[in-house]
Structure formats: structure tokens, C-alpha cells
Design a protein around this motif. Structure first.
Motif, PDB file in Angstrom:
ATOM      1  N   VAL A  54      51.160  48.848  20.101  1.00 36.72           N
ATOM      2  CA  VAL A  54      51.006  49.095  18.658  1.00 36.72           C
ATOM      3  C   VAL A  54      51.861  50.296  18.248  1.00 36.72           C
ATOM      4  CG1 VAL A  54      49.379  49.683  16.816  1.00 36.72           C
ATOM      5  CG2 VAL A  54      48.663  48.140  18.661  1.00 36.72           C
ATOM      6  N   LEU A  55      51.818  51.371  19.058  1.00 41.12           N
ATOM      7  CA  LEU A  55      52.625  52.557  18.738  1.00 41.12           C
ATOM      8  C   LEU A  55      54.098  52.186  18.665  1.00 41.12           C
ATOM      9  CD1 LEU A  55      50.994  55.162  21.185  1.00 41.12           C
ATOM     10  CD2 LEU A  55      50.597  54.948  18.727  1.00 41.12           C
ATOM     11  N   ARG A  56      54.567  51.469  19.693  1.00 39.86           N
ATOM     12  CA  ARG A  56      55.992  51.119  19.716  1.00 39.86           C
ATOM     13  C   ARG A  56      56.337  50.146  18.612  1.00 39.86           C
ATOM     14  NH1 ARG A  56      58.709  55.057  21.348  1.00 39.86           N
ATOM     15  NH2 ARG A  56      59.787  54.036  19.638  1.00 39.86           N
ATOM     16  N   TRP A  87      42.711  55.404  33.472  1.00 40.84           N
ATOM     17  CA  TRP A  87      43.671  54.725  34.355  1.00 40.84           C
ATOM     18  C   TRP A  87      44.073  55.628  35.520  1.00 40.84           C
ATOM     19  CZ3 TRP A  87      45.907  51.282  37.122  1.00 40.84           C
ATOM     20  CH2 TRP A  87      47.248  51.359  37.515  1.00 40.84           C
ATOM     21  N   THR A  88      44.817  56.714  35.251  1.00 39.34           N
ATOM     22  CA  THR A  88      45.356  57.465  36.396  1.00 39.34           C
ATOM     23  C   THR A  88      44.262  58.106  37.254  1.00 39.34           C
ATOM     24  OG1 THR A  88      45.782  59.257  34.881  1.00 39.34           O
ATOM     25  CG2 THR A  88      47.639  57.948  35.480  1.00 39.34           C
ATOM     26  N   PHE A  89      43.339  58.841  36.629  1.00 42.38           N
ATOM     27  CA  PHE A  89      42.297  59.483  37.439  1.00 42.38           C
ATOM     28  C   PHE A  89      41.502  58.467  38.257  1.00 42.38           C
ATOM     29  CE2 PHE A  89      42.765  63.145  34.532  1.00 42.38           C
ATOM     30  CZ  PHE A  89      42.791  64.162  35.454  1.00 42.38           C
ATOM     31  N   ALA A 142      42.462  63.317  17.071  1.00 41.55           N
ATOM     32  CA  ALA A 142      43.055  64.649  17.199  1.00 41.55           C
ATOM     33  C   ALA A 142      43.945  64.777  18.431  1.00 41.55           C
ATOM     34  CB  ALA A 142      41.952  65.701  17.207  1.00 41.55           C
ATOM     35  N   GLY A 143      44.421  63.641  18.981  1.00 40.56           N
ATOM     36  CA  GLY A 143      45.253  63.712  20.182  1.00 40.56           C
ATOM     37  C   GLY A 143      44.382  63.856  21.421  1.00 40.56           C
ATOM     38  N   TRP A 144      44.992  63.619  22.606  1.00 40.77           N
ATOM     39  CA  TRP A 144      44.149  63.607  23.813  1.00 40.77           C
ATOM     40  C   TRP A 144      43.610  64.991  24.130  1.00 40.77           C
ATOM     41  CZ3 TRP A 144      44.497  65.518  28.924  1.00 40.77           C
ATOM     42  CH2 TRP A 144      45.627  66.298  29.184  1.00 40.77           C
ATOM     43  N   ARG A 458      53.600  62.287  17.595  1.00 40.46           N
ATOM     44  CA  ARG A 458      52.375  62.025  16.814  1.00 40.46           C
ATOM     45  C   ARG A 458      52.658  61.798  15.334  1.00 40.46           C
ATOM     46  NH1 ARG A 458      48.963  66.732  19.919  1.00 40.46           N
ATOM     47  NH2 ARG A 458      48.400  65.479  21.720  1.00 40.46           N
ATOM     48  N   VAL A 459      53.748  61.086  15.055  1.00 34.75           N
ATOM     49  CA  VAL A 459      54.030  60.736  13.658  1.00 34.75           C
ATOM     50  C   VAL A 459      54.275  59.232  13.559  1.00 34.75           C
ATOM     51  CG1 VAL A 459      54.960  62.954  12.897  1.00 34.75           C
ATOM     52  CG2 VAL A 459      56.474  61.311  14.021  1.00 34.75           C
ATOM     53  N   ALA A 460      53.763  58.622  12.488  1.00 33.91           N
ATOM     54  CA  ALA A 460      53.933  57.181  12.309  1.00 33.91           C
ATOM     55  C   ALA A 460      55.237  56.852  11.598  1.00 33.91           C
ATOM     56  CB  ALA A 460      52.749  56.602  11.533  1.00 33.91           C
ATOM     57  N   LEU A 479      59.317  45.439  27.127  1.00 33.24           N
ATOM     58  CA  LEU A 479      59.686  44.963  28.465  1.00 33.24           C
ATOM     59  C   LEU A 479      58.654  45.450  29.494  1.00 33.24           C
ATOM     60  CD1 LEU A 479      61.951  43.422  29.910  1.00 33.24           C
ATOM     61  CD2 LEU A 479      63.072  45.612  30.343  1.00 33.24           C
ATOM     62  N   LEU A 480      58.254  46.705  29.335  1.00 31.38           N
ATOM     63  CA  LEU A 480      57.232  47.250  30.248  1.00 31.38           C
ATOM     64  C   LEU A 480      55.928  46.484  30.128  1.00 31.38           C
ATOM     65  CD1 LEU A 480      57.194  51.136  30.372  1.00 31.38           C
ATOM     66  CD2 LEU A 480      57.591  49.503  32.199  1.00 31.38           C
ATOM     67  N   GLY A 481      55.555  46.186  28.882  1.00 32.05           N
ATOM     68  CA  GLY A 481      54.331  45.410  28.677  1.00 32.05           C
ATOM     69  C   GLY A 481      54.433  44.087  29.422  1.00 32.05           C
TER      70      GLY A 481
HETATM   71  C1  HEM Z   1      54.340  50.654  28.153  1.00 36.22           C
HETATM   72  C2  HEM Z   1      53.989  51.851  28.478  1.00 36.22           C
HETATM   73  C3  HEM Z   1      53.841  53.007  27.515  1.00 36.22           C
HETATM   74  C4  HEM Z   1      54.347  53.155  26.250  1.00 36.22           C
HETATM   75  C5  HEM Z   1      55.203  52.165  25.461  1.00 36.22           C
HETATM   76  C6  HEM Z   1      53.880  54.428  25.760  1.00 36.22           C
HETATM   77  C7  HEM Z   1      54.163  54.951  24.511  1.00 36.22           C
HETATM   78  C8  HEM Z   1      53.720  56.150  24.007  1.00 36.22           C
HETATM   79  C9  HEM Z   1      54.108  56.753  22.767  1.00 36.22           C
HETATM   80  C10 HEM Z   1      55.092  56.134  21.766  1.00 36.22           C
HETATM   81  C11 HEM Z   1      53.448  57.939  22.642  1.00 36.22           C
HETATM   82  C12 HEM Z   1      53.607  58.952  21.533  1.00 36.22           C
HETATM   83  C13 HEM Z   1      52.748  58.678  20.366  1.00 36.22           C
HETATM   84  C14 HEM Z   1      53.023  59.708  19.315  1.00 36.22           C
HETATM   85  O1  HEM Z   1      53.151  60.913  19.640  1.00 36.22           O
HETATM   86  O2  HEM Z   1      53.148  59.306  18.128  1.00 36.22           O
HETATM   87  C15 HEM Z   1      52.631  58.105  23.810  1.00 36.22           C
HETATM   88  C16 HEM Z   1      51.797  59.192  24.044  1.00 36.22           C
HETATM   89  C17 HEM Z   1      51.096  59.403  25.229  1.00 36.22           C
HETATM   90  N1  HEM Z   1      51.112  58.584  26.346  1.00 36.22           N
HETATM   91 FE1  HEM Z   1      52.100  56.818  26.535  1.00 36.22          FE
HETATM   92  N2  HEM Z   1      53.120  55.035  26.721  1.00 36.22           N
HETATM   93  C18 HEM Z   1      53.072  54.200  27.813  1.00 36.22           C
HETATM   94  C19 HEM Z   1      52.421  54.440  29.021  1.00 36.22           C
HETATM   95  C20 HEM Z   1      51.660  55.572  29.316  1.00 36.22           C
HETATM   96  C21 HEM Z   1      51.014  55.842  30.573  1.00 36.22           C
HETATM   97  C22 HEM Z   1      51.055  54.922  31.791  1.00 36.22           C
HETATM   98  C23 HEM Z   1      50.376  57.036  30.437  1.00 36.22           C
HETATM   99  C24 HEM Z   1      49.547  57.798  31.434  1.00 36.22           C
HETATM  100  C25 HEM Z   1      49.286  57.420  32.611  1.00 36.22           C
HETATM  101  C26 HEM Z   1      50.603  57.525  29.099  1.00 36.22           C
HETATM  102  C27 HEM Z   1      50.103  58.707  28.579  1.00 36.22           C
HETATM  103  C28 HEM Z   1      50.326  59.178  27.317  1.00 36.22           C
HETATM  104  C29 HEM Z   1      49.769  60.407  26.780  1.00 36.22           C
HETATM  105  C30 HEM Z   1      48.842  61.390  27.528  1.00 36.22           C
HETATM  106  C31 HEM Z   1      50.235  60.540  25.472  1.00 36.22           C
HETATM  107  C32 HEM Z   1      49.959  61.695  24.514  1.00 36.22           C
HETATM  108  C33 HEM Z   1      48.930  61.309  23.505  1.00 36.22           C
HETATM  109  C34 HEM Z   1      48.773  62.418  22.520  1.00 36.22           C
HETATM  110  O3  HEM Z   1      49.787  62.836  21.933  1.00 36.22           O
HETATM  111  O4  HEM Z   1      47.629  62.876  22.359  1.00 36.22           O
HETATM  112  N3  HEM Z   1      51.396  56.607  28.436  1.00 36.22           N
HETATM  113  N4  HEM Z   1      52.808  56.996  24.634  1.00 36.22           N
END
Ligand code: HEM
Ligand SMILES: [Cu+2]
Length: 560
Positions: A54-56, A87-89, A142-144, A458-460, A479-481
Motif C-alpha cells: 500500500v505504501l509503495r 516478524w524479525t524478533f 505515530a510511527g514505530w 513518513r509522507v504520503a 517485485l519483492l512482494g
Molecule cells: C517489500 C518489502 C518492503 C517494502 C516495499 C517496504 C517499504 C517501506 C516504506 C516505503 C517505508 C517508509 C514509509 C514512510 O516513511 O512513508 C517503510 C518503513 C519502514 N519499514 Fe519497510 N518495507 C519493506 C520491508 C520491510 C521489512 C522486511 C522490515 C523489517 C524487518 C521493514 C521495516 C520498516 C520500518 C521499521 C519502517 C519505519 C516505519 C516508521 O517510519 O515508523 N520494512 N517501509
């Protein structure tokens, strides 16, 4: 047969291996619990992955047009939270559960019931997190890391809101992890087979040991911070609320005092997996075993004094930034030693590029890249510039996807025959690797130029000039999905009807490879007596004095 009594369990507690119903029961068998952790966390990985899609999807175009901005906020918060806490932990705890008792020659963990309780808290955490989508106002946004004052806003005014549910879930997950840490540390200290001194332990065990010590010392800080935030939100205390005299920066200290070391809780077991996998597929002993073992402990210690590198721009005084910049850079010393040891291990080895080895090598390459951007970020002037931009998101996805998730895949393929008694399909595994490797780089490499150009995280929506790299990143994300499909297909079909696995399909050295695939309920009929160091590839001494040496001999004498 020496029968070592194990607290509270009898054979009757363990249904025979291969019976799928046991995976839905309160089993106390560490092997069942290990697989329960792995399967549960993988399901949440898919959930977190859907949020990522959804983010992408939203970020293909500069405007916020796919989902509402508040939905986007919930999505990245839940994506990060699910990926880390669900997932990771838990998946790494799953491997630790499955492997540690086998690798140290024990029949189970020290506290099997505590182990089962700790596991069953994970689905509770997951269900709570998912339930937050259905409370008024939706999930936490509020983010992780849930910094106040944003996390204290409570726009709906309800007592039960997404942020409260989130904090509860995180606190429960913390309690579960503390239980696990007590169990792992006790098991490794007390339950090693005769002859297995600390410097005969496999490096995965060293890594788990170091990681779990971090859990013991760090988690109380996070849990305290989460509980104080919960009190601020619910009963009106003002620990962190600046409008009522609280100190929001204090929360950042509580949070990062644990959450920086937490990244080592995640990465150390992956380092351990590297150290297990490279010698097997390079047919060489691990280079510098003792130094690698000690550097795990060193990493754990130093990781406790670097947390302020997340707070360079939180009004931190200059002298403090300088100190934490140097401690952070110092972590690269023991880490660099490990990288050197792995490279020296595969150097001039007779590489067998099977799926686990491909994943491990791919993960190592991406870890080196993440390490370089990490050192850049540790430098105050660089971080002040790119803080809160996509550069950071790119950096930590090279760690969390490129290294951790890819390393987990390496481990899943490597130990799959042992865990299930079946072989996986090599061709599907290789397809999975290439899709994942290309997808990871397409997805996360573009985030670096985007961050350097100033695109915020963190911006849409974003300025149109950032669109090109975002399209590339989104294609990589999809592709990863897709890359998970051949994996799921391979795992399910192979587990059901794959070729039967021999005890030691990779001709690896290690106690887990000396027992049947899958191992018998009590692991070892006779507790092994260890008489040599691990990773004796190309040497001639057997690993144990009493167990059958057939496997180790064939490995040791054949030079391939
Ligand atoms: C297909 C795989 C993935 C995609 C496409 C993806 C995409 C993204 C994107 C676009 C963001 C930024 C959102 C934003 O700041 O607006 C994000 C944040 C994040 N992702 Fe992923 N991610 C993927 C896999 C993972 C995995 C495997 C992990 C951890 C094991 C992970 C951990 C995080 C964390 C911790 C954040 C920060 C969230 C926050 O800002 O509070 N992601 N991801
Ligand atoms: Cu950190």
C-alpha cells in the motif's frame, strides 16, 4: 543411556514429530515451539508486506491519491511495527528455539513451559495489533517509535484508541521477550553437553547468547517508557507531555536505550547464521572462530552506549553528540572483524552455490552496503543533513530486508531438511533468490538519492521531481512482494511431498546434523560428549566421543 531430567516434561508431553496438530497445541517441545514461532511470524511478515505494498502504491505518484493521509500514517506505523515486533524478533527467536538446544547437546530448553507461554503471547500481540484497525480512529499513527507529543494526541478522544492498543501490545511483546531471554541465557549457561566449553559452542549459540543478554538489560527501559506513555495517555500523568510540564525527549532516551541495542538483538543471530552457513558451503573452517565469538559479546556491550546517535537533532549538546559519534563508529570494529572473517572463510573455498549459500552471500553483500551508509549516518554533520529523509529508510531496509530477511531465508533453506525431514526444490529456491536480490536493490537503492535530495520519510505526497526514483522503488517493491510466491509454493509443496531428507544432506559438521531429520522428540538418545572444536572442515578429529561419527567422518575426510 544417561537420562538428564528436564524440569516438568515427560515424553508424554511431546506428540510424535510429523503430527501437524501439535503445532496448534501448547507444546513444550522446543522444536515444535521453534516452528510455531517461524510460521506465525512468517504470516505476519506477509501482513506487514501487504502494508508495504500500500505504501509503495501510494508513492508511485507525487499526490496523496491512493489512500487518505491518516490511513497512510497508520500503514507505515503498522508496517514498521509488524515487521519488527512480529516478524524479525519472533522469527529469530524461532530459530534460536529450534537450534540452541540441539547445537549445545541438550534435550530441551531450561524452562519448557515458560517457553510455550512466551510463544503463545506472540499471537496475542498480533491479534491486538490487528484489532487496532477496528477501534474508532484506526491504528496507531505515530510511527514505530511513537514519540510524544504526537503519540499523545488522541484525536478521537476515546480511552480505547489505536495508540493505547499499540502500547499494550508492545508491552506484552516485551514481557514475552524477557521470558525468552531468561530461558535462553539459562539454557546456554547451564545445559551444555559435557565437553562443550564456551569456546566449543557454535557461533550461532554465541550470537543468541549475546543478543539475549541485550534483551535482559535493555527491555526494562523500553517497557518502562511504554508504560509511562500509557499512563500519560490514560490516567493523566505528564511524564512526557510538554504542555503539562513533561519532557518528551526523556521518552526518546527510554526508547533508544533499548531500541538501538535491539537492532543488534536482530542482527547478531543473523551474524550467527552467516557463521554457520559459510563454512558448510565453502568447505573450510570458519576463519578466526574465537575472535568472532568474542566480537559478538563486544558488539553487545558497545551497542549499549551508542543510543544517542538517534537523537543528534533532539537538542542534544555538542559534546554529547561527539561522544556518541565516536562510540557508534567504534561498533564497526568488531563488526568489521566479523565481515573479514566471513570473507576469509569463503576466500578460495570450494563454493557450493546452493540456495542457502546464495542467500547468505547476497545478504553479506547488502550488509556491507548498509554498513557503509551506517557509518555515514553515525557522523553528526551527515546525519543532521539527512535525518528524517529516505536516506535513513534506505539504510535500514538494507539492514532489515537485505541482511536480516535475506539471512532468515538462508537459514530457512539451510535447516528446512532438518526441521521437516524433506528436501526443498533447488530451482524454485534459486528463482526466489534472484527475484528477492534484484527486488531489494531496485526497491531500496533509489531511496538513497531521494534522501540526499531531501525527500522526507513518513509522507504520503512529495514534490514531482522525486517521482522517477519513486517509480523505480515501487516496481522493486512489487517485485519483492512477488518474490515470496515461489518461496511459499516451495515450502508448502516440499513439506507435504518433498523428497525425504537424509540426516545430513549438506555434509555439515554440528550436533544437529548427527541426529535424524526431523530429530527425535528428545533430540539425543545419549547426551553427546564433545571432544573437538566446531567447524573442523578438512580436519580429521570427530566432533563427539560417543555419537555415531559416520557423518562427521565422511565430511572430514572428503576434501571437497
Ligand atoms: C517489500 C518489502 C518492503 C517494502 C516495499 C517496504 C517499504 C517501506 C516504506 C516505503 C517505508 C517508509 C514509509 C514512510 O516513511 O512513508 C517503510 C518503513 C519502514 N519499514 Fe519497510 N518495507 C519493506 C520491508 C520491510 C521489512 C522486511 C522490515 C523489517 C524487518 C521493514 C521495516 C520498516 C520500518 C521499521 C519502517 C519505519 C516505519 C516508521 O517510519 O515508523 N520494512 N517501509
Ligand atoms: Cu541506533
Amino acid at each position: 543411556m544417561t537420562n538428564i531430567p528436564i524440569e516438568g516434561i515427560s515424553i508424554a508431553d511431546h506428540p510424535s514429530p510429523g503430527n501437524w496438530k501439535q503445532y496448534f497445541s501448547f507444546s513444550t517441545d522446543h522444536k515444535v515451539i521453534g516452528i510455531q514461532y517461524l510460521v506465525t511470524s512468517f504470516i505476519f511478515f506477509l501482513v506487514g508486506g501487504i502494508f508495504a505494498m500500500v505504501l509503495r502504491g501510494e508513492l508511485i505518484t507525487p499526490d496523496a491519491d491512493l489512500v487518505d493521509r491518516t490511513v497512510y500514517n497508520g500503514m507505515f506505523t503498522m508496517h514498521g511495527t509488524v515487521m519488527l515486533f512480529l516478524w524479525t524478533f519472533p522469527s529469530l527467536v524461532g530459530f534460536a528455539n529450534y537450534l540452541v538446544p540441539l547445537m549445545i547437546g541438550a534435550r530441551d530448553m531450561a524452562f519448557p513451559r515458560l517457553n510455550a507461554v512466551a510463544f503463545w503471547m506472540v499471537p496475542v500481540v498480533g491479534i491486538l495489533m490487528m484489532a487496532s484497525f477496528f477501534v474508532p480512529g484506526g491504528p496507531a499513527q505515530a510511527g514505530w517509535w511513537s514519540y510524544p507529543p504526537v503519540s499523545l494526541q488522541n484525536p478521537t478522544g476515546n480511552l480505547i484508541n489505536g495508540q493505547v492498543v499499540w502500547l499494550l501490545a508492545v508491552a506484552i511483546s516485551g514481557v514475552s521477550s524477557i521470558m525468552g531471554a531468561v530461558n535462553f541465557v539459562t539454557t546456554i549457561v547451564k545445559m551444555r553437553a559435557p565437553g562443550m566449553g564456551f569456546f566449543r559452542m557454535p557461533l550461532f549459540v554465541w550470537a543468541v547468547f549475546s543478543a539475549q543478554i541485550i534483551q535482559l538489560f535493555g527491555l526494562p527501559a523500553l517497557t518502562a517508557g511504554a508504560v509511562m506513555l500509557l499512563l500519560d495517555l490514560t490516567v493523566g500523568t505528564a511524564f512526557f507531555d510538554p504542555s503539562r510540564g513533561g519532557n518528551p525527549v526523556m521518552f526518546q532516551h527510554y526508547f533508544w536505550f533499548y531500541s538501538h541495542p535491539a537492532v543488534y538483538v536482530i542482527i547478531l543471530p543473523i551474524f550467527g547464521i552467516f557463521s554457520e552457513i559459510f563454512p558448510v558451503y565453502a568447505r573450510k573452517p570458519l576463519f578466526g572462530y574465537k575472535v568472532v565469538a568474542v566480537s559478538s559479546i563486544l558488539i553487545a556491550v558497545v551497542s549499549g552506549i551508542v543510543w544517542v546517535h538517534h537523537m543528534y537533532v533532539s537538542g542534544t549538546p555538542g559534546w554529547m553528540r561527539l561522544i556518541f559519534m565516536f562510540t557508534t563508529m567504534f561498533v564497526s570494529v568488531p563488526t568489521g572483524i566479523k565481515v573479514f572473517a566471513w570473507v576469509a572463510t569463503v576466500w578460495e573455498g570450494k563454493l557450493r552455490l546452493t540456495t542457502p549459500m546464495l542467500f547468505a552471500l547476497g545478504a553479506l553483500v547488502m550488509f556491507v552496503f548498509a554498513g557503509i551508509t551506517g557509518i555515514m549516518l553515525s557522523s553528526v554533520p551527515v546525519d543532521v543533513h539527512v535525518n528524517n529523509t529516505y536516506f535513513v529508510v534506505g539504510h535500514f531496509h538494507y539492514v532489515l530486508y537485505g541482511t536480516v530477511t535475506m539471512g532468515l531465508y538462508a537459514a530457512i533453506y539451510h535447516w528446512f531438511p532438518k526441521m521437516t525431514g524433506r528436501m526443498y526444490q533447488e530451482s524454485w529456491g534459486k528463482l526466489h533468490f534472484w527475484l528477492a536480490f534484484i527486488g531489494t536493490n531496485l526497491n531500496f537503492l533509489p531511496m538513497h538519492p531521494l534522501g540526499l535530495q531531501g525527500m522526507l520519510r513518513r509522507v504520503a505526497s512529495y514534490a514531482p521531481e522525486y517521482q522517477f526514483w519513486n517509480i523505480v522503488a515501487s516496481l522493486g517493491g512489487f517485485l519483492l512482494g512477488m518474490s515470496t510466491l515461489p518461496f511459499i509454493f516451495n515450502m508448502v509443496i516440499s513439506w507435504m511431498q518433498g523428497e525425504k531428507a537424509p540426516d545430513n544432506p549438506w555434509r555439515a559438521i554440528g550436533l544437529e546434523w548427527m541426529v535424524s531429520s526431523p530429530p527425535p522428540v528428545e533430540n539425543f538418545e545419549e547426551i553427546p560428549i564433545i571432544i573437538s572444536e566446531p567447524y573442523g572442515y578438512g580436519k580429521s578429529e570427530p566432533l563427539t566421543a560417543n555419537l555415531e561419527h559416520e557423518h562427521s567422518h565422511t565430511t572430514l575426510t572428503s576434501a571437497d
